[in-house]
Enzyme design. Structure first.
Site, short mmCIF file in Angstrom:
data_model
loop_
_atom_site.label_atom_id
_atom_site.label_comp_id
_atom_site.label_asym_id
_atom_site.label_seq_id
_atom_site.Cartn_x
_atom_site.Cartn_y
_atom_site.Cartn_z
N HIS A 243 37.82 24.44 45.20
CA HIS A 243 37.83 25.88 44.92
C HIS A 243 36.91 26.57 45.93
O HIS A 243 35.93 27.20 45.56
CB HIS A 243 37.39 26.14 43.48
CG HIS A 243 37.80 27.49 42.96
ND1 HIS A 243 38.43 27.67 41.75
CD2 HIS A 243 37.65 28.74 43.47
CE1 HIS A 243 38.66 28.94 41.54
NE2 HIS A 243 38.19 29.62 42.58
N TYR B 119 46.95 38.06 38.52
CA TYR B 119 46.11 39.22 38.21
C TYR B 119 46.90 40.52 38.22
O TYR B 119 46.65 41.40 37.40
CB TYR B 119 44.94 39.29 39.20
CG TYR B 119 43.96 38.17 38.98
CD1 TYR B 119 42.97 38.28 38.01
CD2 TYR B 119 44.04 36.99 39.71
CE1 TYR B 119 42.07 37.24 37.78
CE2 TYR B 119 43.15 35.94 39.47
CZ TYR B 119 42.17 36.07 38.51
OH TYR B 119 41.31 35.05 38.27
N GLU C 187 44.31 28.34 45.13
CA GLU C 187 44.71 29.51 45.91
C GLU C 187 44.55 29.33 47.42
O GLU C 187 43.80 30.06 48.08
CB GLU C 187 43.91 30.74 45.45
CG GLU C 187 44.11 31.10 44.00
CD GLU C 187 43.37 32.38 43.61
OE1 GLU C 187 42.55 32.87 44.40
OE2 GLU C 187 43.61 32.89 42.50
N ARG D 103 39.40 24.22 32.53
CA ARG D 103 39.64 23.95 33.95
C ARG D 103 38.38 24.29 34.73
O ARG D 103 37.94 25.43 34.74
CB ARG D 103 40.82 24.78 34.45
CG ARG D 103 41.02 24.68 35.97
CD ARG D 103 41.99 25.73 36.47
NE ARG D 103 41.93 25.84 37.92
CZ ARG D 103 41.66 26.95 38.59
NH1 ARG D 103 41.40 28.07 37.94
NH2 ARG D 103 41.64 26.96 39.90
N GLU E 290 44.57 31.06 35.78
CA GLU E 290 43.63 32.18 35.83
C GLU E 290 44.37 33.45 35.45
O GLU E 290 45.47 33.70 35.95
CB GLU E 290 43.01 32.38 37.22
CG GLU E 290 42.04 31.31 37.66
CD GLU E 290 41.40 31.65 39.01
OE1 GLU E 290 41.35 32.84 39.38
OE2 GLU E 290 40.95 30.71 39.69
N ASN F 101 47.75 31.46 39.13
CA ASN F 101 46.72 32.47 38.92
C ASN F 101 47.38 33.83 39.09
O ASN F 101 47.91 34.14 40.16
CB ASN F 101 45.58 32.31 39.91
CG ASN F 101 44.81 31.02 39.73
OD1 ASN F 101 45.03 30.29 38.76
ND2 ASN F 101 43.91 30.72 40.65
#
Length: 485
Positions: free
Chosen positions: A159, A329, A204, A115, A388, A327
């Site tokens: 992005h 985290y 995002e 990606r 991600e 994504n």
């Protein structure tokens, strides 16, 4: 709907992925790499897609080559005091000139998919108007190289590197951005859509709105609640406009978008903190999910967005997607903060003993299960790819051709175990893309903070795999050999 088999078969040139040799060192478990043992080993289904992600401004460099003009991140990173270590993305990983080497490295690791994001200021240097053939030619070469090595390309159209020329016309505060984005999306698809089949619209949008247009510590450096709200709504509009414009010209593509999602917990059981956590959840998570899947803004902010929503807006935003990129985290603990611009919700105390990354981000692999279960239960269980997932740590210098990063290796292992648990619970998770393939220009942190599974010496541009990369390679090979259930 983008399923595992569709993803791997979506490009004719990549319909049959060759068996790739991988790194020779990955045949055995290198020192510091968790071996494939039954306990705590990720077990992913047959057809699960293994990849890595990057973004254009963070790795490409070559900011004045091939007709590219400045983006908001060029402007921001060259403003004194904005970047922690004073660096910028002028060179970054020099991927523009070293893409072939990087693709060969992906192939040696056994990655099945990549990606990447396309730089709008390369494709349309002024944001609108004529397409820049030289800029598109770079992505043309990249895509051909990926397919030649049996790696499926997934393109992300935005992005965060908006052409500065469009920022000068109001950027994401301008409703015309939806149409401008759609024109750019069509230009990219017209060039690459014969070979690139999965396309993500935005990366995002809530993070870009919060940090770039609210806190001001990301490009374009704007601040305040009204700024955040406008940027969020106009990104939602652009996302819908892009999908509709692409579908009007091609029916053979798989279209989606990418959201950063995380569990949000109150920092205490005080009713004020609980309410603040709900507001923060709306700003971070449901501000994207509810409009896309339900055609409405989350309840706490109906009145706020009513000032911006015009006739037909929510119909444009609510558009079927073939997949959703997630994504992930870690979670956040939130407290009521009357001084916080973001709905009077601020970061609160993290429970004692919670592990953290070098950036101070809390680590909770089970939070990924929570996020995916929420998509299953509240948003129709769309096909999902983790686009991600990764961690920043203080890595040692390379030694004997390897960077030893056991903390990152463990982070990845734990989250892949969580991914397998989510699938077992009925979540439609189809693949995992590590963030990031390379150490890169890490936004406001500059080059001092590293997320890559491959080390980059920014002075020499030498690439050195980390033990986390070899661990991923080992897992991919084991699953390809039938180690999966």
């Amino acid at each position: 709907m983008l399923r595992r088999r569709d993803f791997l078969a979506s490009a004719a040139a990549a319909a049959a992925l060759p068996v790739l040799p991988g790194l020779a060192a990955a045949q055995d478990a290198p020192t510091g790499v968790t071996p494939l043992e039954p306990a705590g080993t990720p077990r992913l289904p047959r057809g699960f897609v293994w990849g890595a992600s990057t973004s254009s401004y963070q790795i490409e460099g070559a900011v004045t080559e091939g007709g590219r003009k400045p983006s908001i991140w060029d402007t921001f990173s060259h403003t004194p005091g904005r970047i922690a270590d004073g660096t910028n993305g002028d060179v970054a990983c020099d991927h523009y000139n070293r893409y072939a080497e990087d693709v060969d490295l992906m192939a040696r690791l056994g990655l099945q998919a990549y990606r990447f994001s396309i730089a709008w200021p390369r494709v349309m240097p002024d944001g609108t108007g004529p397409v820049n053939p030289a800029g598109l030619d770079f992505y043309d070469r990249l895509v051909d190289k990926l397919l030649a090595r049996g790696i499926l390309p997934m393109a992300c159209l935005y992005h965060w590197d908006l052409p500065q020329a469009l920022q000068d016309r109001g950027g994401w505060h301008n409703r015309d951005m939806a149409g401008w984005f759609a024109d750019y999306a069509v230009a990219a698809v017209n060039k690459l859509g014969d070979r690139v089949k999965p396309w993500a619209m935005l990366n995002e949008p809530s993070v870009h709105a919060i940090f770039g247009h609210g806190f001001g510590n990301h490009a374009p450096g704007l601040t305040g609640w009204p700024s955040y709200v406008m940027a969020q709504h106009n990104q939602n509009l652009a996302q819908g406009a892009g999908i509709r414009a692409i579908r009007a010209i091609r029916s053979d593509l798989k279209l989606g978008t990418v959201f950063s999602l995380q569990p949000i917990y109150p920092s205490s059981q005080d009713p004020a903190d609980i309410a603040a956590a709900q507001r923060f959840d709306a700003c971070w998570n449901t501000i994207n999910l509810d409009p896309l899947f339900h055609g409405r803004y989350p309840a706490p902010f109906d009145g706020v967005f009513a000032q911006l929503v015009k006739g037909g807006d929510m119909e444009q935003i609510r558009v079927p997607v073939d997949f959703l990129g997630v994504n992930y985290y870690g979670p956040s603990w939130i407290k009521h903060d009357p001084a916080a611009f973001l709905a009077q919700a601020g970061y609160g105390a993290v429970p004692e003993g919670t592990p953290r990354t070098l950036l101070g981000w809390p680590i909770l692999a089970q939070g990924l299960v929570e996020v995916l279960a929420r998509l299953r239960d509240s948003y129709g269980n769309p096909p999902v790819f983790v686009t991600e997932n990764g961690a920043c740590y203080e890595d040692p210098a390379p030694a004997a051709g390897l960077v030893h990063d056991p903390e990152r290796t463990e982070y990845i292992r734990a989250h892949l175990v969580a991914a397998s648990q989510a699938i077992a619970q009925g979540c439609a998770l189809n693949g995992y893309f590590a963030w990031s393939l390379l150490d890169n220009f890490e936004w406001a942190e500059g080059e001092r903070r590293r997320f890559g599974v491959v080390n980059v010496d920014f002075a020499t541009q030498k690439r050195t795999p980390k033990s986390s990369a070899l661990y991923l390679s080992q897992l991919i090979k084991a699953h390809a050999a039938g180690a999966q259930p």
